[in-house]
Design an enzyme around this catalytic site. Structure first.
Site, PDB file in Angstrom:
ATOM      1  N   ASP A 251       7.941  -6.838 -12.707  1.00 42.65           N
ATOM      2  CA  ASP A 251       8.872  -6.400 -11.527  1.00 42.65           C
ATOM      3  C   ASP A 251       7.735  -6.493 -10.438  1.00 42.65           C
ATOM      4  OD1 ASP A 251      10.882  -5.580 -12.955  1.00 42.65           O
ATOM      5  OD2 ASP A 251      10.164  -3.611 -13.444  1.00 42.65           O
ATOM      6  N   GLU A 252       7.023  -7.577 -10.292  1.00 44.08           N
ATOM      7  CA  GLU A 252       5.843  -7.323  -9.047  1.00 44.08           C
ATOM      8  C   GLU A 252       6.392  -8.009  -8.133  1.00 44.08           C
ATOM      9  OE1 GLU A 252       5.503  -8.847 -12.117  1.00 44.08           O
ATOM     10  OE2 GLU A 252       3.550  -8.150 -13.049  1.00 44.08           O
TER      11      GLU A 252
ATOM     12  N   LYS B 259       8.348 -11.270  -8.291  1.00 43.18           N
ATOM     13  CA  LYS B 259       8.279 -12.685  -8.740  1.00 43.18           C
ATOM     14  C   LYS B 259       9.621 -13.468  -8.248  1.00 43.18           C
ATOM     15  CE  LYS B 259       8.321 -11.607 -13.079  1.00 43.18           C
ATOM     16  NZ  LYS B 259       7.891 -10.023 -13.089  1.00 43.18           N
ATOM     17  N   GLY B 260      10.965 -12.811  -8.344  1.00 49.05           N
ATOM     18  CA  GLY B 260      12.000 -13.502  -7.609  1.00 49.05           C
ATOM     19  C   GLY B 260      11.850 -13.733  -6.318  1.00 49.05           C
TER      20      GLY B 260
ATOM     21  N   GLY C 210      14.802  -8.978 -14.312  1.00 48.98           N
ATOM     22  CA  GLY C 210      15.687  -8.627 -13.085  1.00 48.98           C
ATOM     23  C   GLY C 210      14.944  -8.910 -11.763  1.00 48.98           C
ATOM     24  N   HIS C 211      15.068 -10.170 -11.368  1.00 52.42           N
ATOM     25  CA  HIS C 211      14.497 -10.937 -10.226  1.00 52.42           C
ATOM     26  C   HIS C 211      15.077 -10.641  -9.118  1.00 52.42           C
ATOM     27  CE1 HIS C 211      11.600 -13.184 -13.201  1.00 52.42           C
ATOM     28  NE2 HIS C 211      11.851 -12.295 -13.579  1.00 52.42           N
TER      29      HIS C 211
ATOM     30  N   GLN D 211       8.537 -10.915 -16.870  1.00 47.40           N
ATOM     31  CA  GLN D 211       7.711  -9.774 -17.400  1.00 47.40           C
ATOM     32  C   GLN D 211       6.545 -10.007 -16.517  1.00 47.40           C
ATOM     33  OE1 GLN D 211       9.803 -11.431 -19.892  1.00 47.40           O
ATOM     34  NE2 GLN D 211      11.186 -10.174 -19.271  1.00 47.40           N
TER      35      GLN D 211
ATOM     36  N   ALA E  51      15.477  -2.969 -12.097  1.00 45.62           N
ATOM     37  CA  ALA E  51      16.575  -3.722 -11.594  1.00 45.62           C
ATOM     38  C   ALA E  51      17.773  -3.800 -12.698  1.00 45.62           C
ATOM     39  CB  ALA E  51      15.941  -4.971 -11.015  1.00 45.62           C
ATOM     40  N   VAL E  52      17.215  -3.840 -13.930  1.00 49.18           N
ATOM     41  CA  VAL E  52      17.975  -4.021 -15.210  1.00 49.18           C
ATOM     42  C   VAL E  52      18.553  -2.757 -15.549  1.00 49.18           C
ATOM     43  CG1 VAL E  52      18.152  -4.967 -17.669  1.00 49.18           C
ATOM     44  CG2 VAL E  52      16.777  -6.366 -15.869  1.00 49.18           C
TER      45      VAL E  52
ATOM     46  N   GLY F 202      18.003   0.482 -14.168  1.00 46.32           N
ATOM     47  CA  GLY F 202      17.874   1.561 -13.430  1.00 46.32           C
ATOM     48  C   GLY F 202      17.083   2.861 -13.561  1.00 46.32           C
TER      49      GLY F 202
ATOM     50  N   SER G 125       2.766 -10.072   0.893  1.00 48.27           N
ATOM     51  CA  SER G 125       4.297  -9.703   1.169  1.00 48.27           C
ATOM     52  C   SER G 125       4.402  -8.494   1.913  1.00 48.27           C
ATOM     53  CB  SER G 125       5.073  -9.828  -0.144  1.00 48.27           C
ATOM     54  OG  SER G 125       6.548  -9.315   0.059  1.00 48.27           O
ATOM     55  N   VAL G 126       5.162  -8.091   2.915  1.00 48.01           N
ATOM     56  CA  VAL G 126       5.022  -6.936   3.508  1.00 48.01           C
ATOM     57  C   VAL G 126       6.760  -6.177   3.545  1.00 48.01           C
ATOM     58  CG1 VAL G 126       2.895  -7.195   4.903  1.00 48.01           C
ATOM     59  CG2 VAL G 126       5.060  -8.098   5.881  1.00 48.01           C
TER      60      VAL G 126
HETATM   61  P1  GDP Z   1      10.308  -9.392 -10.266  1.00 45.83           P
HETATM   62  O1  GDP Z   1      10.991  -8.963 -11.422  1.00 45.83           O
HETATM   63  O2  GDP Z   1       8.854  -9.561 -10.392  1.00 45.83           O
HETATM   64  O3  GDP Z   1      11.234 -10.401  -9.757  1.00 45.83           O
HETATM   65  O4  GDP Z   1      10.530  -8.005  -9.352  1.00 45.83           O
HETATM   66  P2  GDP Z   1      11.586  -7.013  -8.877  1.00 45.83           P
HETATM   67  O5  GDP Z   1      12.803  -7.765  -8.429  1.00 45.83           O
HETATM   68  O6  GDP Z   1      12.350  -6.649 -10.527  1.00 45.83           O
HETATM   69  O7  GDP Z   1      11.179  -5.952  -8.125  1.00 45.83           O
HETATM   70  C1  GDP Z   1      10.602  -6.190  -6.998  1.00 45.83           C
HETATM   71  C2  GDP Z   1      11.276  -5.082  -5.857  1.00 45.83           C
HETATM   72  O8  GDP Z   1      10.478  -4.948  -4.767  1.00 45.83           O
HETATM   73  C3  GDP Z   1      12.689  -5.707  -5.471  1.00 45.83           C
HETATM   74  O9  GDP Z   1      13.324  -4.645  -5.468  1.00 45.83           O
HETATM   75  C4  GDP Z   1      12.325  -6.557  -4.430  1.00 45.83           C
HETATM   76  O10 GDP Z   1      13.327  -6.541  -3.497  1.00 45.83           O
HETATM   77  C5  GDP Z   1      11.360  -5.695  -3.814  1.00 45.83           C
HETATM   78  N1  GDP Z   1      10.055  -6.244  -2.857  1.00 45.83           N
HETATM   79  C6  GDP Z   1       9.458  -7.528  -3.173  1.00 45.83           C
HETATM   80  N2  GDP Z   1       8.560  -7.620  -2.164  1.00 45.83           N
HETATM   81  C7  GDP Z   1       8.519  -6.763  -1.324  1.00 45.83           C
HETATM   82  C8  GDP Z   1       7.762  -6.300  -0.409  1.00 45.83           C
HETATM   83  O11 GDP Z   1       6.638  -7.213   0.054  1.00 45.83           O
HETATM   84  N3  GDP Z   1       7.857  -5.114   0.037  1.00 45.83           N
HETATM   85  C9  GDP Z   1       8.994  -4.371  -0.388  1.00 45.83           C
HETATM   86  N4  GDP Z   1       9.123  -2.936   0.424  1.00 45.83           N
HETATM   87  N5  GDP Z   1       9.648  -4.382  -1.216  1.00 45.83           N
HETATM   88  C10 GDP Z   1       9.376  -5.899  -1.929  1.00 45.83           C
HETATM   89  P1  IMO Z   2      10.823  -8.696 -15.071  1.00 45.45           P
HETATM   90  O1  IMO Z   2      10.863 -10.353 -15.314  1.00 45.45           O
HETATM   91  C1  IMO Z   2       9.351  -4.701 -16.363  1.00 45.45           C
HETATM   92  C2  IMO Z   2       9.530  -4.129 -20.581  1.00 45.45           C
HETATM   93  C3  IMO Z   2      10.518  -2.855 -21.074  1.00 45.45           C
HETATM   94  C4  IMO Z   2      10.005  -2.502 -22.269  1.00 45.45           C
HETATM   95  C5  IMO Z   2       9.258  -3.609 -22.781  1.00 45.45           C
HETATM   96  C6  IMO Z   2       9.861  -4.538 -23.788  1.00 45.45           C
HETATM   97  O2  IMO Z   2      11.665  -8.288 -14.000  1.00 45.45           O
HETATM   98  O3  IMO Z   2       9.415  -8.319 -14.451  1.00 45.45           O
HETATM   99  P2  IMO Z   2      12.145  -5.660 -23.946  1.00 45.45           P
HETATM  100  O4  IMO Z   2      13.656  -5.343 -23.518  1.00 45.45           O
HETATM  101  O5  IMO Z   2      11.521  -6.966 -23.217  1.00 45.45           O
HETATM  102  O6  IMO Z   2      12.117  -5.637 -25.419  1.00 45.45           O
HETATM  103  O7  IMO Z   2      11.348  -4.519 -23.420  1.00 45.45           O
HETATM  104  O8  IMO Z   2       9.041  -4.684 -21.628  1.00 45.45           O
HETATM  105  N1  IMO Z   2      10.198  -5.094 -19.676  1.00 45.45           N
HETATM  106  C7  IMO Z   2       9.836  -5.076 -18.497  1.00 45.45           C
HETATM  107  N2  IMO Z   2       9.377  -4.470 -17.462  1.00 45.45           N
HETATM  108  N3  IMO Z   2       9.836  -5.968 -15.868  1.00 45.45           N
HETATM  109  C8  IMO Z   2      10.517  -6.849 -16.657  1.00 45.45           C
HETATM  110  O9  IMO Z   2      11.106  -8.043 -16.322  1.00 45.45           O
HETATM  111  C9  IMO Z   2      10.500  -6.437 -18.001  1.00 45.45           C
HETATM  112  N4  IMO Z   2      11.168  -7.062 -19.197  1.00 45.45           N
HETATM  113  C10 IMO Z   2      10.940  -6.164 -20.292  1.00 45.45           C
HETATM  114  O10 IMO Z   2      10.766  -2.069 -20.161  1.00 45.45           O
HETATM  115  O11 IMO Z   2       8.803  -1.542 -21.730  1.00 45.45           O
HETATM  116 MG    MG Z   3      12.088  -7.034 -12.305  1.00 43.15          MG
END
Ligand code: GDP
Ligand code: IMO
Ligand code: MG
Length: 423
Positions: free
Chosen positions: A16-17, A19-20, A43-44, A225, A300-301, A303, A412-413
């Site tokens: 959840d950094e 990436k998407g 969940g990207h 991940q 994102a997946v 909640g 990213s801001v």
């Molecule tokens: P991913 O799984 O690595 O693609 O990341 P996620 O989509 O799960 O989580 C990143 C969240 O941060 C999403 O809700 C994005 O819309 C949000 N986001 C991404 N970059 C920024 C940023 O620079 N600032 C803020 N406030 N939100 C961001």
């Molecule tokens: P993205 O790509 C954050 C976590 C789960 C759990 C562990 C194992 O959006 O960054 P799993 O269902 O893969 O067997 O769960 O990994 N986890 C994630 N956490 N972002 C993800 O994907 C994740 N995919 C799995 O919460 O701790």
């Molecule tokens: Mg994610």
């Protein structure tokens, strides 16, 4: 002709950094975007022109209409969830059939894999992993046990193979006394998804990718991940079940290590983790709540609340080492706009001794050692050039660069495509 290259964009913490968002921003510079690991546990989020999409299995390069997107052999795919995701994109005007190519070697997540995921979690009780419940672990287990079903299997005598693996799962569930489940509706949708999947370009994506490279085309490998959730290098057993690290790019796409050029390591200006397992920098106080609220840190997946803390340089350095990160990308810096002070964990203290290595096991006696920075106390979204950022913010970024020895190339801001500063 000069051979094309693969650049990898990898989450280097607990997922959840962002990436998407960054894959979407980078896509115009590439010919192909490919996912190499994971499945709908990901969940990207991508936000542009007032629209928001959350992708699970489909690569985040899909919004650039002239690019090929690939779901590689290292991925696992749930036909029903894939169908829902693809139909949502089709409804929004994105035609996928021609430019989304799926590996015949990617493994299928069966409805019973999801039941097994729940059953194994229930059996673990307090020690549960806190999975996303998408059947990831059981699917990769079947892959390793050499009994899994692959996408290519849907092209020949599928019903037979499906019935055999389902029966095997039902027996395991019976042995676990986990019988209170009903997959009737789910299975119907899943089989519809299988039919839908047949309409896609199901192919030998490793051959395709290598052909593109030979033609001088460049590929962006989109991680899922993060490093600390890698099956080998993460905080086992609180991990996912695939190699989320740079080695996974080679195995999950069928490219050689010499084809990889840049390894982008993406992290947030603070840390989060969703699910159970060690998280040394976790904050249980108001600051943690503020990070969650301001950063909208809810999965994102699923909640679920994401656990929040400061940046952990011990984990970051470890991930940079494991992946061979060449450039860093720092996300969500804007979330800390109002903070008086910001902290960064530089080392751990274990039993009175300092260490700068991520340990085999994180015990209760492990304490992060923090360094404090003054906050920048202004809205970072007001700036479009790195040079114009406030001195406090630049000091924070440059400290991370000095400590890790890797340049922070992108900041990213905000969640929108446009809120991205390239140095
Ligand atoms: P991913 O799984 O690595 O693609 O990341 P996620 O989509 O799960 O989580 C990143 C969240 O941060 C999403 O809700 C994005 O819309 C949000 N986001 C991404 N970059 C920024 C940023 O620079 N600032 C803020 N406030 N939100 C961001
Ligand atoms: P993205 O790509 C954050 C976590 C789960 C759990 C562990 C194992 O959006 O960054 P799993 O269902 O893969 O067997 O769960 O990994 N986890 C994630 N956490 N972002 C993800 O994907 C994740 N995919 C799995 O919460 O701790
Ligand atoms: Mg994610």
């Amino acid at each position: 002709m000069k051979k094309g290259k693969v650049d990898a964009l990898l989450g280097i913490v607990f997922g959840d950094e962002g990436k998407g968002k960054v894959v979407d921003v980078f896509t115009p510079e590439y010919d192909v975007v490919a996912r190499f690991a994971g499945g709908p546990n990901a969940g990207h989020t991508i936000i542009f022109e007032g629209q928001k999409f959350v992708l699970r299995s489909i690569p985040s390069g899909i919004f650039a209409k002239d690019k090929v997107n690939i779901i590689g052999n290292g991925c696992v795919i749930a036909p029903d969830l894939f169908m829902a995701e693809a139909k949502e994109l089709e409804a929004a005007g994105y035609d996928l059939k021609e430019r989304l190519h799926i590996s015949k070697r990617a493994h299928l997540i069966l409805p019973t894999h999801r039941v097994l995921d729940r059953a194994y979690e229930a059996a673990k009780g307090k020690a549960k992993v806190g999975t996303t419940g998408k059947g990831i672990g059981p699917t990769y287990s079947d892959k390793a046990a050499r009994i899994g079903l692959r996408v290519g299997d849907i092209l020949d005598r599928f019903e037979e193979k499906y019935a055999a693996l389902k029966a095997r799962h039902e027996q395991i569930l019976k042995d676990l006394h986990y019988t209170d489940y009903d997959i009737t509706d789910e299975e119907k949708l899943w089989l519809e998804g299988v039919e839908y999947l047949r309409g896609f370009h199901l192919t030998d994506t490793e051959i395709e990718i290598n052909r593109y490279l030979k033609e001088g085309k460049n590929v962006l490998a989109e991680g899922a991940q993060g490093t600390m959730l890698d099956i080998d290098h993460g905080t086992y057993p609180f991990v996912s079940s695939s190699n989320t690290t740079s080695g996974g790019v080679c195995t999950g796409l069928g490219v050689g290590p010499t084809d990889i050029r840049e390894v982008f390591g993406i992290f947030k200006a603070y840390s989060t983790r969703v699910g159970s397992g060690p998280f040394p920098v976790e904050l249980f106080d108001e600051t943690g709540d503020t990070l969650r609220e301001v950063g909208h840190e809810y999965g994102a997946v699923t909640g679920r609340n994401r656990r929040c803390g400061w940046v952990d340089l011990v984990a970051l350095k470890y991930a940079i080492m494991i992946n061979g990160v060449t450039q860093l990308i720092m996300m969500k810096s804007d979330v800390m706009n109002d903070f008086e002070t910001i902290r960064v964990a530089t080392e751990y203290e274990v039993g009175g001794k300092r260490t700068s290595y991520f340990p085999y096991e994180v015990g209760d006696d492990l304490k992060p050692v923090y360094r404090e920075f003054p906050g920048w106390k202004c809205d970072l979204r007001a700036f479009t050039r790195y040079e114009d950022f406030p001195a406090e913010f630049k000091a924070y970024v440059e400290f991370i660069e000095r400590e890790t020895g890797v340049p922070v190339k992108i900041i990213s801001v905000g969640p929108d495509r446009g809120e991205t500063i390239v140095r």
